[in-house]
Scaffold this motif. Structure first.
Motif, short mmCIF file in Angstrom:
data_model
loop_
_atom_site.label_atom_id
_atom_site.label_comp_id
_atom_site.label_asym_id
_atom_site.label_seq_id
_atom_site.Cartn_x
_atom_site.Cartn_y
_atom_site.Cartn_z
N VAL A 110 48.36 -49.31 -39.67
CA VAL A 110 48.91 -48.28 -40.54
C VAL A 110 49.41 -48.60 -41.90
O VAL A 110 49.16 -48.57 -43.06
N GLU A 111 50.59 -49.65 -41.62
CA GLU A 111 51.25 -50.61 -42.56
C GLU A 111 50.34 -51.32 -43.29
O GLU A 111 50.44 -51.39 -44.65
N ALA A 112 49.31 -52.09 -42.76
CA ALA A 112 48.33 -52.77 -43.47
C ALA A 112 47.54 -52.05 -44.19
O ALA A 112 46.97 -52.49 -45.56
N ALA A 113 47.05 -50.84 -43.78
CA ALA A 113 46.19 -49.98 -44.70
C ALA A 113 47.02 -49.32 -45.94
O ALA A 113 46.35 -49.03 -47.00
N LYS A 114 48.21 -48.89 -45.46
CA LYS A 114 48.95 -48.07 -46.68
C LYS A 114 49.76 -48.79 -47.49
O LYS A 114 49.79 -48.62 -48.65
N HIS A 115 50.27 -50.09 -46.95
CA HIS A 115 51.14 -50.91 -47.99
C HIS A 115 50.44 -52.54 -48.01
O HIS A 115 51.11 -53.31 -47.54
N PRO A 116 49.43 -52.62 -48.35
CA PRO A 116 48.82 -53.98 -48.25
C PRO A 116 49.51 -54.92 -49.10
O PRO A 116 49.78 -54.46 -50.46
N ILE A 117 50.08 -56.10 -48.86
CA ILE A 117 50.57 -57.26 -49.56
C ILE A 117 49.47 -57.99 -49.99
O ILE A 117 49.05 -58.88 -49.15
N THR A 118 48.90 -58.05 -51.30
CA THR A 118 47.77 -58.83 -51.62
C THR A 118 48.30 -60.13 -52.51
O THR A 118 47.24 -60.73 -52.88
#
Ligand SMILES: *Cc1c(COP(=O)(O)O)cnc(C)c1O
Length: 495
Positions: free
Chosen positions: A477-485
């Motif tokens: 969920v964190e990866a989908a909602k707040h991806p750090i790119t």
């Protein structure tokens, strides 16, 4: 001993002053090209500084973290992760196929146009439909194109109130999405306990506002929809058309044909069934076929065979089709995918293509029957190319489908499709394809049984898996909602 620098980002390998290249000094005087002040950087970009070998090793090691069909068994249900013969890649990469430009004159592309034309005919033969366009670039793109054909058909008859599409609740998510993009309203049709369409529920939803019914067969549970002739008749009687989602045509190849079952429009995923690697985002192809009487609505450009040709027989027609949808994308689609499909069909021939479906079905049934005493099989009986478990049979261990999928990674397998279809809480959907040997299937069955044992005797081991991969469980969920790119963000957020 593993000395791979797994966790390191290229930025972390950077040392000031290191370089992977050097340019010779120039003897010429250059005047620097002045950028306007407001466009210039105020400080240098923080780019990594590495020597060439470090860069090569870094990206080579990263590439080893990929998993593909060529690495190991990949039973990802609904995706048909089958072997893509290397020779087909070589043919598609040959210069005379991949250096063509779609706007090139037809005098110089007769071979390519002939391939397009022949492949369209082969697909028509395999599916029992009259004509195909190969222009759409993905399954979902094919769905949209097919639905636009259906809408154009109704509008050509002045039947403008047909704005609803019937879609079973087991359908792939792209079906309702494509209908919505096409501006049509989605009406869900219930499934029965055996996983097939509930015809009684369907009857209550029919009317003169129905544009089409979309069906997948075998459906996403791997079950053959036995009542299609009856369903097709009901939908046709109320004036709607039948759409066949042929993304998973594999089990049907050469065995039965959507056109013979009463479908009017369909798409095929060449990148699932016909030898194009997929899962990495493309390129793909989603050809659309229609029954006789709907050809005029297909998109342009079209390849037309001219009978009077002396040597040159194919023309590319861009316009002049009053009822056509027009262009739905880039010229004639992804040509290299078409080359692979053409080579694949020819190399199997009429005789061997008939073996694909039965073998994929046999493999799926074998795994299902070998595991159904330890995994919950909600719909028992004969399946087609894939089937769905509803988690482990013993629910007392607390081990979920997610845990089983993660533990499979420790044993070197790609996980099956999980938590889809949505009809069950713990869906675990397995599709082995026809390519796998009995040895591979037996090894996989052994590992699945071992995991079931572990769940009983040492559930923590399974719940905390994977233990052997570069990273453990990510927060989806964190990866989908707040991806750090970007790297900069990483520093700022102190992760
Ligand atoms: C994969 C799939 C699609 C979508 O195909 P894409 O090429 O990913 O757009 C549609 N329907 C079914 C049943 C599928 O399995």
């Amino acid at each position: 001993m593993n000395n791979k620098l797994y966790g390191n980002l290229i930025f972390e390998l950077s040392k000031p002053g290191r370089k992977g290249y050097s340019l010779p000094k120039t003897d010429y005087q250059h005047t620097t090209c002045e950028l306007p002040q407001q466009l210039r950087r105020t400080e240098d970009a923080t780019l990594p500084e590495c020597d060439e070998l470090t860069v090569v090793r870094h990206y080579t090691n990263l590439s080893h973290n990929n998993f593909g069909v060529n690495d190991g068994f990949y039973p990802l249900g609904s995706c048909t992760m089958k072997y893509n013969p290397i020779i087909n890649e070589e043919l598609a990469a040959a210069t005379n196929a991949n250096k063509l430009h779609p706007a090139q004159s037809v005098h110089t592309t007769q071979g390519a146009l002939s391939l397009y034309n022949q492949l369209a005919k082969m697909l028509a033969n395999l599916t029992g439909l009259a004509e195909f366009t190969l222009n759409p670039c993905a399954g979902a793109h094919g769905e949209l194109t097919g639905l636009m054909v259906i809408r154009a058909y109704h509008q050509s008859r002045g039947d403008n109130q047909r704005v609803k599409v019937l879609i079973p609740d087991s359908a792939h998510g792209t079906n309702p999405a494509s209908a919505a993009v096409c501006g049509l309203e989605v009406i869900e049709v219930k499934s029965l306990a055996d996983g097939t369409v509930d015809v009684e529920d369907l009857k209550t939803k029919l009317g003169d506002d129905i544009a089409a019914m979309m069906m997948t067969n075998p459906n996403t549970l791997g079950i053959f929809e036995k009542r299609i002739p009856e369903i097709a008749q009901l939908v046709h009687n109320c004036g709607g058309l039948m759409y066949y989602d042929g993304a998973n045509l594999n089990p049907m190849l050469g065995v039965c044909r959507p056109g013979d079952m009463g479908f009017d429009v369909m798409h095929i995923n060449l990148h699932k069934t016909f030898s194009t690697p997929h899962g990495g985002g493309g390129p793909g192809a989603g050809p659309v076929g229609v029954r006789k009487g709907l050809e005029q609505f297909l998109p342009t450009p079209r390849i037309v065979e001219t009978k009077d040709g002396c040597g040159e027989c194919f023309e590319r027609h861009e316009g002049n089709y009053e009822q056509s949808l027009g262009s739905i994308g880039n010229y004639l689609g992804n040509f290299n995918v078409l080359v692979k499909a053409y080579a694949y069909i020819l190399s199997l021939g009429n005789e061997h293509i008939k073996e694909v479906g039965p073998l994929s079905t046999l493999n799926a049934n074998y795994i299902k029957d070998q595991l159904k005493d330890v995994y919950e099989l909600p719909i028992d009986g004969h399946c087609m190319h894939e089937f769905v478990f509803d988690g482990l049979k013993d629910k007392s261990t607390g081990v979920t489908t997610m845990d089983v999928a993660k533990r499979l990674l420790d044993y070197g397998y790609h996980a099956p499709t999980i938590y889809f279809p949505l009809l069950f809480h713990e869906s675990l959907m397995i599709e082995p394809t026809e390519n796998e040997s009995k040895d591979t299937l037996d090894q996989f069955i052994g590992v699945m049984r071992k995991i079931a044992e572990e769940a009983k005797n040492n559930p923590e081991l399974v719940k905390t898996a994977p233990h052997s991969t570069p990273i453990g469980r990510v927060d989806d969920v964190e990866a989908a909602k707040h991806p750090i790119t970007t790297y900069q963000q990483l520093i700022n957020s102190n992760i």
